[in-house]
Scaffold this motif. Structure first.
Motif, PDB file in Angstrom:
ATOM      1  N   UNK A  74       0.819  -1.209   0.000  1.00 30.32           N
ATOM      2  CA  UNK A  74       0.000   0.000   0.000  1.00 30.32           C
ATOM      3  C   UNK A  74       0.854   1.261   0.000  1.00 30.32           C
ATOM      4  N   UNK A  75       1.839   1.330   0.915  1.00 31.54           N
ATOM      5  CA  UNK A  75       2.649   2.557   1.018  1.00 31.54           C
ATOM      6  C   UNK A  75       3.546   2.750  -0.202  1.00 31.54           C
ATOM      7  N   UNK A  76       3.747   1.689  -0.986  1.00 28.18           N
ATOM      8  CA  UNK A  76       4.532   1.801  -2.221  1.00 28.18           C
ATOM      9  C   UNK A  76       3.643   2.097  -3.426  1.00 28.18           C
ATOM     10  N   UNK A  77       2.376   2.413  -3.172  1.00 29.40           N
ATOM     11  CA  UNK A  77       1.477   2.737  -4.269  1.00 29.40           C
ATOM     12  C   UNK A  77       1.061   1.547  -5.091  1.00 29.40           C
ATOM     13  N   UNK A  78       1.027   0.376  -4.482  1.00 30.47           N
ATOM     14  CA  UNK A  78       0.618  -0.837  -5.178  1.00 30.47           C
ATOM     15  C   UNK A  78       1.761  -1.634  -5.773  1.00 30.47           C
ATOM     16  N   UNK A  79       2.970  -1.139  -5.633  1.00 29.54           N
ATOM     17  CA  UNK A  79       4.141  -1.845  -6.184  1.00 29.54           C
ATOM     18  C   UNK A  79       4.631  -2.893  -5.183  1.00 29.54           C
ATOM     19  N   UNK A  80       4.785  -4.123  -5.672  1.00 27.41           N
ATOM     20  CA  UNK A  80       5.304  -5.194  -4.821  1.00 27.41           C
ATOM     21  C   UNK A  80       6.824  -5.180  -4.742  1.00 27.41           C
ATOM     22  N   UNK A 131      -3.411  10.820  10.740  1.00 26.63           N
ATOM     23  CA  UNK A 131      -3.695   9.556  10.039  1.00 26.63           C
ATOM     24  C   UNK A 131      -4.541   8.635  10.904  1.00 26.63           C
ATOM     25  N   UNK A 132      -4.214   8.551  12.188  1.00 24.06           N
ATOM     26  CA  UNK A 132      -4.973   7.688  13.089  1.00 24.06           C
ATOM     27  C   UNK A 132      -6.422   8.136  13.192  1.00 24.06           C
ATOM     28  N   UNK A 181      -5.458   5.698   1.895  1.00 24.96           N
ATOM     29  CA  UNK A 181      -5.014   6.591   2.963  1.00 24.96           C
ATOM     30  C   UNK A 181      -4.300   7.809   2.400  1.00 24.96           C
ATOM     31  N   UNK A 182      -4.850   8.995   2.648  1.00 18.05           N
ATOM     32  CA  UNK A 182      -4.283  10.212   2.070  1.00 18.05           C
ATOM     33  C   UNK A 182      -2.947  10.589   2.705  1.00 18.05           C
ATOM     34  N   UNK A 201       2.192   1.483  11.353  1.00 16.17           N
ATOM     35  CA  UNK A 201       0.925   1.186  12.042  1.00 16.17           C
ATOM     36  C   UNK A 201      -0.107   2.268  11.774  1.00 16.17           C
ATOM     37  N   UNK A 202       0.312   3.529  11.655  1.00 14.24           N
ATOM     38  CA  UNK A 202      -0.647   4.597  11.397  1.00 14.24           C
ATOM     39  C   UNK A 202      -1.223   4.476   9.980  1.00 14.24           C
ATOM     40  N   UNK A 203      -0.431   3.951   9.050  1.00 12.02           N
ATOM     41  CA  UNK A 203      -0.957   3.694   7.709  1.00 12.02           C
ATOM     42  C   UNK A 203      -2.050   2.636   7.777  1.00 12.02           C
ATOM     43  N   UNK A 204      -1.803   1.582   8.540  1.00 10.67           N
ATOM     44  CA  UNK A 204      -2.802   0.531   8.710  1.00 10.67           C
ATOM     45  C   UNK A 204      -4.063   1.086   9.356  1.00 10.67           C
ATOM     46  N   UNK A 205      -3.891   1.924  10.393  1.00  7.73           N
ATOM     47  CA  UNK A 205      -5.050   2.476  11.095  1.00  7.73           C
ATOM     48  C   UNK A 205      -5.843   3.420  10.209  1.00  7.73           C
ATOM     49  N   UNK A 206      -5.155   4.143   9.316  1.00 10.31           N
ATOM     50  CA  UNK A 206      -5.876   5.047   8.419  1.00 10.31           C
ATOM     51  C   UNK A 206      -6.656   4.269   7.360  1.00 10.31           C
ATOM     52  N   UNK A 207      -6.090   3.188   6.859  1.00 12.06           N
ATOM     53  CA  UNK A 207      -6.747   2.452   5.783  1.00 12.06           C
ATOM     54  C   UNK A 207      -7.767   1.432   6.284  1.00 12.06           C
ATOM     55  N   UNK A 208      -7.526   0.860   7.486  1.00  9.82           N
ATOM     56  CA  UNK A 208      -8.438  -0.161   8.003  1.00  9.82           C
ATOM     57  C   UNK A 208      -9.071   0.223   9.339  1.00  9.82           C
ATOM     58  N   UNK A 209      -8.778   1.427   9.808  1.00  6.04           N
ATOM     59  CA  UNK A 209      -9.462   1.973  10.957  1.00  6.04           C
ATOM     60  C   UNK A 209      -9.152   1.288  12.273  1.00  6.04           C
ATOM     61  N   UNK A 210     -10.002   1.585  13.243  1.00  8.35           N
ATOM     62  CA  UNK A 210      -9.869   1.022  14.582  1.00  8.35           C
ATOM     63  C   UNK A 210      -9.954  -0.500  14.544  1.00  8.35           C
ATOM     64  N   UNK A 211     -10.807  -1.017  13.666  1.00  9.89           N
ATOM     65  CA  UNK A 211     -10.991  -2.473  13.556  1.00  9.89           C
ATOM     66  C   UNK A 211      -9.689  -3.130  13.099  1.00  9.89           C
ATOM     67  N   UNK A 212      -9.046  -2.563  12.100  1.00  8.96           N
ATOM     68  CA  UNK A 212      -7.792  -3.122  11.621  1.00  8.96           C
ATOM     69  C   UNK A 212      -6.704  -3.095  12.680  1.00  8.96           C
ATOM     70  N   UNK A 213      -6.627  -1.985  13.423  1.00 16.71           N
ATOM     71  CA  UNK A 213      -5.643  -1.887  14.493  1.00 16.71           C
ATOM     72  C   UNK A 213      -5.863  -2.924  15.586  1.00 16.71           C
ATOM     73  N   UNK A 214      -7.135  -3.148  15.943  1.00 19.69           N
ATOM     74  CA  UNK A 214      -7.460  -4.129  16.979  1.00 19.69           C
ATOM     75  C   UNK A 214      -7.152  -5.548  16.510  1.00 19.69           C
TER      76      UNK A 214
END
Length: 379
Positions: free
Chosen positions: A42-48, A248-249, A262-263, A279-292
């Motif tokens: 995700x943070x690489x813009x979709x590049x693996x 982001x969070x 995630x902007x 982790x903040x990238x994950x929380x921005x894209x998948x929210x509180x649920x993703x973080x938990x």
């Protein structure tokens, strides 16, 4: 026939050892790593190929290392503990004089094909050495001042070397992991009360030394503390990291903006988005649920490890497992507390999720030690 002989005869051998691998821990570790692959994509813009693919390759190697280490008898690793500790100290000394410098710190050894951080190795070597020490020591002597002094010295030497790099985050992890091993070994609670009191005194001394000739921390570390207390002091300078992290969070809400939506990370507002602040990238894209969900996976790994430690009747294996599990707990807890503003930014990555080769390999090797203790525990 003695009980020890009977326990050794009941140990698994050959391919039967694979049946005794703690597979739930392996699956949980894989799930956490897969989360990391997803976020690195995700943070690489979709590049693996930028971060995710190298991380996958390292995880594959690390997984083989973990199983390989686990299949070797725990007695071998017990005998290797002094070598690992002394070797770790030598590497820290090497870093002090010849280490590679990056981002204002001297923490790495560049071997060309890989860059290693000796302090990562030291976190595991210290736990191994303390587990060996308390396995050797008579349990009736663990709280005697003379016998408490030696493990304190074993802990303070590498901690002091790590602090000079400077690396406050790793120094905290070293001390915390050692403290858990000592607590599990049965050291009196009053020593820990005294340690907490001393810690408060150290904090006071650190703050009182600011701006003096005997200043203890670096200027940038004081800026991190000031920023922690009030990020608005310098929102575009030292407060930038935590301010953007909190944005982001908060923007993730309950369920998040969606994968690669995630902007903060996509527009490069979020600093160190593939390492310390992933982790903040994950929380921005998948929210509180993703973080938990991620926190639950981490917690289950620690719970399974601690359960294995408590059921292990081999003292060295039990202390080793508990110490590594505690170090892992403080590892991810420190990162999450750091990026959410609960503690100052101390530069600790998110284990198994943040991009990094040597840290992942060392951590998976440490889990291999836990597997070894579990597979070869007396039955």
């Amino acid at each position: 026939m003695t009980f020890l002989d009977q326990s050794h005869r009941s140990l698994p051998t050959g391919f039967a050892k694979l049946l005794h691998v703690h597979w739930p821990i392996v699956l949980l570790i894989t799930a956490v790593a897969a989360t990391g692959f997803l976020m690195l994509t995700s943070v690489a813009g979709g590049r693996l190929d930028r971060w995710a693919e190298p991380q996958m390759m390292r995880f594959g190697v690390g997984l083989c290392v973990m199983i390989g280490v686990g299949l070797i008898h725990i007695r071998f690793w017990r005998s290797l503990a002094p070598v690992a500790y002394v070797g770790g100290i030598c590497l820290l000394l090497f870093v002090e004089f010849f280490g590679s410098v990056g981002m204002g710190a001297q923490r790495w050894i560049d071997l060309g094909f890989i860059v290693i951080q000796p302090s990562e190795l030291m976190k595991i070597a210290l736990v191994m050495m303390l587990a060996l020490y308390y396995d050797w020591l008579d349990p009736l002597k663990v709280s005697h001042p003379v016998w408490v002094a030696l493990p304190l010295l074993l802990t303070l030497v590498p901690t002091a070397l790590v602090l000079t790099q400077p690396d406050l985050g790793t120094a905290i992890l070293l001390t915390a992991g050692a403290g858990v091993v000592m607590f599990m070994a049965g050291v009196s609670i009053w020593y820990f009360v005294a340690a907490i009191g001393s810690g408060i005194g150290v904090v006071w001394a650190v703050m009182a030394s600011k701006g003096t000739e005997w200043q203890i921390l670096k200027d940038y570390q004081y800026r991190r503390i000031d920023t922690f207390l009030d990020p608005s002091i310098d929102p575009l300078g030292s407060g930038y990291h935590i301010t953007q992290s909190k944005i982001a969070l908060g923007s993730g809400g309950m369920s998040g903006r969606g994968f690669m939506e995630g902007t903060q990370s996509r527009l490069n507002f979020l600093p160190e988005k593939h390492t310390d602040f992933i982790f903040t990238t994950l929380a921005e894209e998948f929210g509180f649920v993703g973080g938990i969900v991620l926190l639950t996976l981490y917690s289950l790994i620690v719970i399974f490890c601690m359960a294995s430690a408590m059921m292990n009747r081999d003292r060295f294996g039990s202390l080793l497992t508990g110490g590594i599990a505690a170090t892992f707990f403080f590892f991810f807890a420190t990162n999450m507390a750091m990026v959410t503003g609960l503690i100052p930014v101390v530069g600790v990555p998110l284990p198994l999720v943040s991009y990094g080769g040597s840290a992942m390999l060392v951590l998976l090797g440490a889990f291999g030690l836990i597997q070894s203790a579990h597979i070869h525990r007396p039955r």
